[in-house]
Design an enzyme around this catalytic site. Structure first.
Site, PDB file in Angstrom:
ATOM      1  N   HIS A 231      35.818  37.269  52.355  1.00 26.52           N
ATOM      2  CA  HIS A 231      35.892  38.694  52.019  1.00 26.52           C
ATOM      3  C   HIS A 231      35.542  38.959  50.552  1.00 26.52           C
ATOM      4  O   HIS A 231      36.232  39.700  49.858  1.00 26.52           O
ATOM      5  CB  HIS A 231      37.260  39.267  52.395  1.00 26.52           C
TER       6      HIS A 231
ATOM      7  N   GLU B  18      50.162  33.296  47.794  1.00 24.12           N
ATOM      8  CA  GLU B  18      48.937  32.679  47.285  1.00 24.12           C
ATOM      9  C   GLU B  18      49.190  31.727  46.115  1.00 24.12           C
ATOM     10  O   GLU B  18      48.462  30.751  45.924  1.00 24.12           O
ATOM     11  CB  GLU B  18      47.945  33.762  46.868  1.00 24.12           C
TER      12      GLU B  18
END
Lengths: 284, 331
Positions: free
Chosen positions: B107, B56
């Protein structure tokens, strides 16, 4: 550099090794002067990177006379952002800002922040200073250049302690995975970080083997030998389908005997006596 | 409401449409393209989709470089990893550099469900709202997601948008146009204002409908643009109703409840009750069970409305000086 007569022409630098060496000497003098005036800053890593930056900006990178924002220019990311004084001393010689700004380094209201800030300093591409992030940014630039069909080459200068950051190896995988042959990393291997020798703080060797294992074309050069650096930049252009990493062996504090190889000068400015000696040794 | 759409799916489909309209748009993901729905774009525009693997930090840096090279990157992963794992990359490069990167993270909130607390981002809005230059969005439904995604592509600057896992009722019409810094007044009412963001907008509407049956008229404001927040709508609603409830699928600290408290505290002190998670992490379970457990239902909003209206009544009944008297006497 931004010569009016060459306006609208792509500048392809014709390297004159003696001139580059002289420029590097002047850049070192500027670094010492800036840090002495600022009473703070990163001396050792700026001096170790001076020859690399001079060879790159004045001997290799493609710019455009009169248009510093030319979209197809070669790009540079100073991933080791604490080397900012060396970067600024190079940018001022490219005409990005007036010379008197150098003496405002790190002062309130200065366009020259302690670490590079693209919002303040003309010529700086992106903020850096938090280590480990520049190689990912360079990957993005390399992908954009490929998509745009530009011939630009992307250069990123990394510190050696910096490769202790995990993100560097994430980026190393990405560059190899996408075959970014327009990307060149240069690793300023000066062997010192804040707390001491890299071998003592956190071993990073075998460095060349690591980059090779990650799929990079890897070279090792003397980072203070301008012809060697220029030859390495040229050699990287011949490599297809993978990124290149130039491990440039350097001396932290290079150019001033009392600073060389001393961890103390990682983030310390010279005192008046040290300043006098440095100016003398650098022939100022 | 019968029709339901998932905000992450509507994001993915809109992104694929945008890809055809604007060749500068590129998309990055970190091995979650099926979940974030960027796979719709990836299937059609293979050369403009970059999977960086489970990395990430590199995701954000690569997106920043693409923006610097003139592209319009959308970077997607789960909200937890985007805003948590890579917060410093977002801060140092994207926000500090004011780069044209769109971070769209799926999410968000506890309705992630079974995956549990490690995967339920309940602090992402706070982490992004604190950053200078960053626009922070959390759409309530499909139409708002489509409008915000299109807006983000056209806007020059960093944007964070949270999407959810579940299909949620459609609130807005297809003609809905998003405007930066503007919320929407979904229902008029003079007794209390219910301010919602994300999936809690529908819960506010449901609560308002329930309150109406009891003769209480609740005003409902949808504040999907958390930063910059619609200051005028917040203050005007507080002044008109004298009682405010905020509702978010997020910690009550740092998100909508905080933002509204800050505005009202400075400009229009008003009795306020915040619905959201209170100093706790999420856990595994079915989304509906989790919403009940954490007090994130329409019924919880109704209860908060009663509480805040009672406080309004006591404020109106007792002038400021009277309320101060006992505490002074007690010293």
């Amino acid at each position: 550099m931004l010569d009016d007569e060459k306006a609208d022409k792509e500048i392809t630098a014709i390297p004159d090794h003696r001139l580059l060496k002289e420029t590097a000497r002047q850049v070192r003098l500027d670094i010492v002067e800036m840090l002495f005036r600022a009473s703070s800053g990163h001396l050792g890593g700026s001096l170790s990177a001076a020859d690399i930056l001079v060879a790159l900006f004045f001997g290799e990178m493609r710019a455009h006379a009169g248009d510093p924002c030319w979209i197809d220019r070669d790009r540079f990311i100073l991933s080791k952002g604490h080397g900012a004084p060396a970067y600024y001393a190079v940018l001022v010689r490219l005409g990005y800002f007036p010379r008197e700004e150098l003496l405002t380094l790190r002062q309130f209201g200065s366009i020259l922040q302690g670490h590079p800030d693209s919002g303040c300093t003309p010529g700086v591409e992106i903020p850096t200073g938090s280590l480990g992030q520049g190689l990912s940014i360079a990957n993005g630039l390399a992908l954009a250049a490929r998509l745009n069909g530009h011939a630009s080459r992307i250069y990123a200068l990394l510190g050696d302690g910096e490769v202790q950051e995990g993100q560097i190896w994430e980026a190393a995988m990405t560059a190899a995975h996408y075959g970014l042959d327009n990307l060149v990393g240069i690793l300023d291997r000066n062997r010192l970080q804040i707390d001491g020798h890299t071998a003592e703080v956190m071993s990073i060797e075998p460095l060349a083997d690591k980059w090779k294992a990650f799929g990079w074309h890897t070279l090792e050069v003397d980072g203070h030998d301008i012809p060697q650096l220029l030859a390495a930049f040229t050699a990287c252009k011949e490599v297809k389908g993978r990124p290149s990493m130039i491990i440039a062996h350097t001396v932290k504090g290079k150019g001033v005997s009392i600073f060389e190889g001393q961890k103390k000068y990682h983030g310390t400015a010279p005192n008046p006596e040290e300043y006098q000696q440095a100016v003398k040794e650098l022939g100022g | 409401m019968s029709a339901k759409e998932s905000t992450r799916v509507e994001y993915g489909k809109t992104l694929a449409q945008l890809g055809a309209e604007n060749p500068q748009i590129v998309v990055l993901d970190a091995d979650l393209s099926g979940s974030t729905q960027t796979h719709h774009f990836a299937k059609i525009f293979k050369d403009r989709f970059f999977n960086v693997g489970i990395a990430e930090q590199d995701l954000m840096g690569t997106a920043a470089g693409l923006a610097l090279g003139g592209k319009i990157p959308f970077a997607s992963t789960f909200a937890m990893f985007a805003t948590g794992r890579a917060w410093e990359q977002i801060r140092q490069t994207i926000a500090y550099g004011n780069l044209n990167v769109k971070i769209v993270a799926s999410h968000g909130g506890v309705t992630v469900g079974e995956d549990g607390g490690s995967h339920q981002a309940v602090e992402d809005l706070a982490l992004m709202r604190i950053l200078p230059n960053m626009v922070v969005l959390a759409p309530a439904d499909g139409p708002e997601t489509r409008a915000m995604t299109r807006w983000a592509a056209a806007y020059h600057g960093p944007v964070y948008m949270r999407t959810g896992r579940l299909a949620v009722p459609v609130i807005y019409g297809n003609g809905y146009v998003f405007e930066l810094g503007r919320g929407s007044l979904l229902r008029e009412g003079g007794d209390v204002t219910l301010m919602g963001i994300g999936i809690m907008v529908q819960a506010c509407l449901d609560a308002a409908a329930g309150l109406a049956q009891e003769g209480i008229e609740a005003r409902v404001a949808s504040l999907g643009c958390l930063k910059p927040l619609d200051w005028e709508l917040v203050v005007d609603s507080a002044q008109r109703t004298g009682a405010v409830v905020t509702a978010e699928e997020h910690m009550v600290t740092g998100g909508l409840g905080s933002a509204v408290s800050e505005i009202l505290g400075e400009h229009c002190p008003t009795p306020l009750q915040r619905i959201g998670l209170r100093d706790t992490f999420g856990m595994s379970g079915k989304p509906e069970d989790l919403l009940k457990h954490y007090g994130l239902t329409a019924d919880d909003i109704k209860q908060a409305a009663y509480t805040v209206m009672a406080r309004k009544a006591s404020h109106l009944a007792s002038p400021v000086m009277d309320r101060q008297a006992p505490s002074l006497a007690g010293r």
